[in-house]
Design an enzyme around this catalytic site. Structure first.
Site, short mmCIF file in Angstrom:
data_model
loop_
_atom_site.label_atom_id
_atom_site.label_comp_id
_atom_site.label_asym_id
_atom_site.label_seq_id
_atom_site.Cartn_x
_atom_site.Cartn_y
_atom_site.Cartn_z
CB CYS A 109 -0.94 -0.01 1.21
SG CYS A 109 -1.82 1.54 1.39
CB CYS A 111 -3.19 2.55 -1.69
SG CYS A 111 -3.50 0.85 -1.25
CE LYS A 158 -4.57 4.17 -6.37
NZ LYS A 158 -5.15 2.85 -6.18
CE1 TYR A 205 -10.92 -1.67 -6.36
CE2 TYR A 205 -11.24 -3.92 -7.12
CZ TYR A 205 -11.58 -2.87 -6.29
OH TYR A 205 -12.59 -3.02 -5.37
CD GLU A 241 -7.01 2.21 -8.88
OE1 GLU A 241 -7.91 2.32 -8.05
OE2 GLU A 241 -5.86 1.84 -8.56
CG HIS A 278 -28.94 22.80 -3.77
ND1 HIS A 278 -29.02 21.93 -4.84
CD2 HIS A 278 -29.16 24.04 -4.25
CE1 HIS A 278 -29.28 22.63 -5.93
NE2 HIS A 278 -29.37 23.90 -5.60
CD GLU A 288 -28.41 18.77 -4.55
OE1 GLU A 288 -29.43 19.12 -3.95
OE2 GLU A 288 -27.68 19.56 -5.18
P1 NDP Z 1 -8.02 -7.74 -10.55
O1 NDP Z 1 -8.28 -9.11 -10.07
O2 NDP Z 1 -8.88 -6.62 -10.12
O3 NDP Z 1 -8.01 -7.74 -12.15
C1 NDP Z 1 -7.21 -8.62 -12.89
C2 NDP Z 1 -7.58 -8.45 -14.34
O4 NDP Z 1 -6.68 -9.19 -15.15
C3 NDP Z 1 -8.97 -8.97 -14.64
O5 NDP Z 1 -9.54 -8.11 -15.57
C4 NDP Z 1 -8.69 -10.35 -15.23
O6 NDP Z 1 -9.65 -10.76 -16.15
C5 NDP Z 1 -7.40 -10.09 -15.97
N1 NDP Z 1 -6.58 -11.29 -16.12
C6 NDP Z 1 -6.24 -12.19 -15.16
N2 NDP Z 1 -5.45 -13.15 -15.66
C7 NDP Z 1 -5.28 -12.85 -16.97
C8 NDP Z 1 -4.57 -13.48 -18.03
N3 NDP Z 1 -3.86 -14.59 -17.82
N4 NDP Z 1 -4.63 -12.92 -19.25
C9 NDP Z 1 -5.33 -11.79 -19.47
N5 NDP Z 1 -6.02 -11.15 -18.51
C10 NDP Z 1 -6.00 -11.69 -17.27
O7 NDP Z 1 -6.49 -7.49 -10.22
P2 NDP Z 1 -5.61 -6.19 -10.21
O8 NDP Z 1 -4.26 -6.70 -10.58
O9 NDP Z 1 -6.19 -5.10 -10.99
O10 NDP Z 1 -5.65 -5.79 -8.67
C11 NDP Z 1 -5.43 -6.75 -7.65
C12 NDP Z 1 -6.25 -6.44 -6.45
O11 NDP Z 1 -5.68 -5.35 -5.76
C13 NDP Z 1 -7.68 -6.00 -6.74
O12 NDP Z 1 -8.55 -7.06 -6.90
C14 NDP Z 1 -8.01 -5.16 -5.55
O13 NDP Z 1 -8.54 -5.99 -4.56
C15 NDP Z 1 -6.68 -4.58 -5.14
N6 NDP Z 1 -6.58 -3.18 -5.56
C16 NDP Z 1 -7.39 -2.26 -5.01
C17 NDP Z 1 -7.34 -0.96 -5.39
C18 NDP Z 1 -8.26 0.04 -4.78
O14 NDP Z 1 -8.79 -0.23 -3.73
N7 NDP Z 1 -8.48 1.18 -5.41
C19 NDP Z 1 -6.38 -0.49 -6.39
C20 NDP Z 1 -5.58 -1.53 -6.92
C21 NDP Z 1 -5.68 -2.82 -6.52
P3 NDP Z 1 -11.04 -11.43 -15.69
O15 NDP Z 1 -11.90 -10.31 -15.23
O16 NDP Z 1 -11.53 -12.09 -16.93
O17 NDP Z 1 -10.70 -12.41 -14.61
#
Ligand code: NDP
Length: 460
Positions: A42, A47, A50, A179, A183, A437, A442
């Site tokens: 984080c 976080c 980022k 995510y 982002e 407002h 709101e």
């Molecule tokens: P996510 O699990 O959110 O997303 C991973 C993405 O990669 C999905 O779209 C997934 O597709 C795709 N994917 C997975 N494997 C493959 C592959 N082999 N080939 C192609 N595409 C693939 O993970 P992130 O890495 O974005 O983030 C990890 C975690 O970190 C999040 O789930 C969240 O909990 C946390 N996080 C939170 C944030 C916040 O609170 N603002 C910010 C950043 C991270 P599919 O949907 O088809 O599975």
């Protein structure tokens, strides 16, 4: 044998640090090992850095929007090196603050990789020393998972490297639809890169409300992010003018940088879990019960390494609850339901509770309230953007069971709606709350008209 402690924490990230400090406050002797930097994902490469980059990227629209309010600005110039240097300075400051907070709490920090050699012994690889611990907490977090090796995989960066690039890429391809992908797409787009998002499914942010997914996609596209769905990166070749990326379906695209945001996996490798007898679940995360206890009663695990909900505040809560339960003799379970969350895309997304589809699958009657409107600021700036809000209401009890927002400050709004949802507020409570407002928020208390009612047919 050099030491014996009541608690040995492996990993000084959000969950581990909180657990160590609270346990120490209960009188336990605590040692915490960190192989990289105190603060964890984080603070060091998640976080916090980022969000600093998100702030930087948003000035782009601010400068453009200012014209409609009478401002004339010289051509704004952006310097990536300044941003990264300032961000690094702030991360250094935070790391020091985390370190001194631990020291003030009388937690002994050891800068080393720690490996379990038996259920009660931790070996510090930096010095070769071993430590006997009455209890062990594993809080090693997660790491980017880049999927299977493709041709040219050595050219792929993760979000870790994206935070330290030497220069801003002119063209970047980001694979993933979660995510991190959306982002960073917003960050690079706002800072001036040409961004292509490649996602294997049919729409970004799987698991979010369908309308949130559609609305956000449209907003990202309005800002110039190119979104290619039902595609994956199959290979990358370095060419004179950049990286030649081969996509499924024989598509080809040349960019300067390729980033994968394809999920994160729990950091369990080489930790000595077998030697300690700690079991993993079917997803490769450390299996724990509701008190974060593993199958070995004196070994606990919190945060991303347990792959429950990979969010900082959840890890902190789990670490705190562990310390209360084990050292404070106050058993505390973390409630993993109704966790508010924000995606710091541009525009921002804030959600809590059930999506419309989840509510329809689980509740007898569901009422949907929603609105989409042009934010007030856009009236003078002329920006083509719309805010989206949806309330999912249990039609039987009138409780608000889901809230979904896309627009400026959606993360701030959803934090406060989280309190209302937790207190089981009804739609009537929302309606009875006086509006502030003029705000966008709101609209959340002035959605009078039901958009739809879904009634689940009783099984024959
Ligand atoms: P996510 O699990 O959110 O997303 C991973 C993405 O990669 C999905 O779209 C997934 O597709 C795709 N994917 C997975 N494997 C493959 C592959 N082999 N080939 C192609 N595409 C693939 O993970 P992130 O890495 O974005 O983030 C990890 C975690 O970190 C999040 O789930 C969240 O909990 C946390 N996080 C939170 C944030 C916040 O609170 N603002 C910010 C950043 C991270 P599919 O949907 O088809 O599975």
């Amino acid at each position: 044998m050099s030491d014996e402690v009541d608690l040995f924490v492996i990993g000084a990230g959000s969950g581990g640090v909180r657990a160590a400090r609270i346990a120490s406050g209960y009188g336990a002797s605590v040692m915490i090992a960190e192989e990289y930097r105190v603060g964890g994902t984080c603070v060091i490469r998640g976080c916090v850095p980022k969000k600093l980059l998100v702030y930087a990227s948003r000035f782009h629209e601010e400068f453009e929007d200012a014209a409609g309010f009478g401002w004339t600005l010289p051509e704004p110039k952006f310097d990536w090196a300044t941003l990264i240097a300032n961000k690094d300075k702030e991360i250094d400051r935070l790391e020091k603050a985390y370190t001194s907070n631990l020291e003030r709490s009388k937690v002994k920090i050891v800068k080393s990789r720690a490996v379990l050699t038996d259920p009660h012994t931790v070996k510090l690889l930096a010095t070769g020393e071993t430590v006997r611990a009455k209890r062990i907490l594993i809080a090693t977090g997660g790491a980017p998972s880049l999927g299977k090796d493709i041709e040219g995989h050595e050219h792929v960066i993760s979000s870790n490297e994206a935070l330290h690039l030497k220069e801003l890429p002119k063209r970047i391809l980001i694979q993933g639809g979660g995510y991190i992908a959306v982002e960073f797409a917003g960050i690079f787009n706002g800072l001036g890169s040409e961004v292509t998002l490649v996602y294997r499914g049919d729409n970004i942010l799987r698991g979010f409300d369908e309308e949130v997914r559609n609305h956000l996609r449209a907003e990202l596209e309005k800002r110039g992010i190119k979104i290619l769905t039902k595609k994956i990166v199959e290979g990358i070749e370095k060419v004179d003018h950049g990286l030649d990326v081969c996509l499924s379906g024989h598509d080809q695209i040349v960019v300067d940088q390729v980033m994968f945001a394809t999920g994160r996996r729990p950091n369990v490798k080489g930790l000595g879990l077998e030697a300690a007898g700690v079991k993993l679940d079917e997803r490769g995360a450390i299996a724990v019960d509701e008190f974060s206890q593993t199958n070995v009663p004196h070994i606990h695990a919190v945060g991303d390494v347990t792959d429950r909900i990979a969010l900082t505040p959840v890890a902190i809560r789990e670490g705190h609850a562990f310390a209360d339960t084990v050292f404070g003799k106050k058993p505390v379970r973390v409630d993993h339901a109704n966790v508010p969350t924000a995606v710091f895309s541009e525009p921002e997304v804030g959600v809590i509770g059930l999506t419309e589809a989840q509510a329809c699958d689980t509740l007898a009657k569901v009422d949907i309230y929603k609105t989409s409107f042009r934010p007030m600021k856009a009236t003078l700036s002329g920006r083509d953007t719309r805010v989206f809000m949806k309330l999912v209401v249990d039609g039987t009890s009138d409780r608000v069971v889901g809230a979904h927002i896309i627009g400026p400050d959606a993360g701030e709004m959803i934090q406060l709606i989280g309190v209302a949802v937790r207190l089981k507020a009804t739609k009537a409570d929302f309606d009875a709350t006086m509006a502030v407002h003029p705000t966008a928020a709101e609209e959340l208390v002035t959605m009078r008209e039901k958009f739809a009612t879904h009634v689940r047919q009783a099984a024959e």
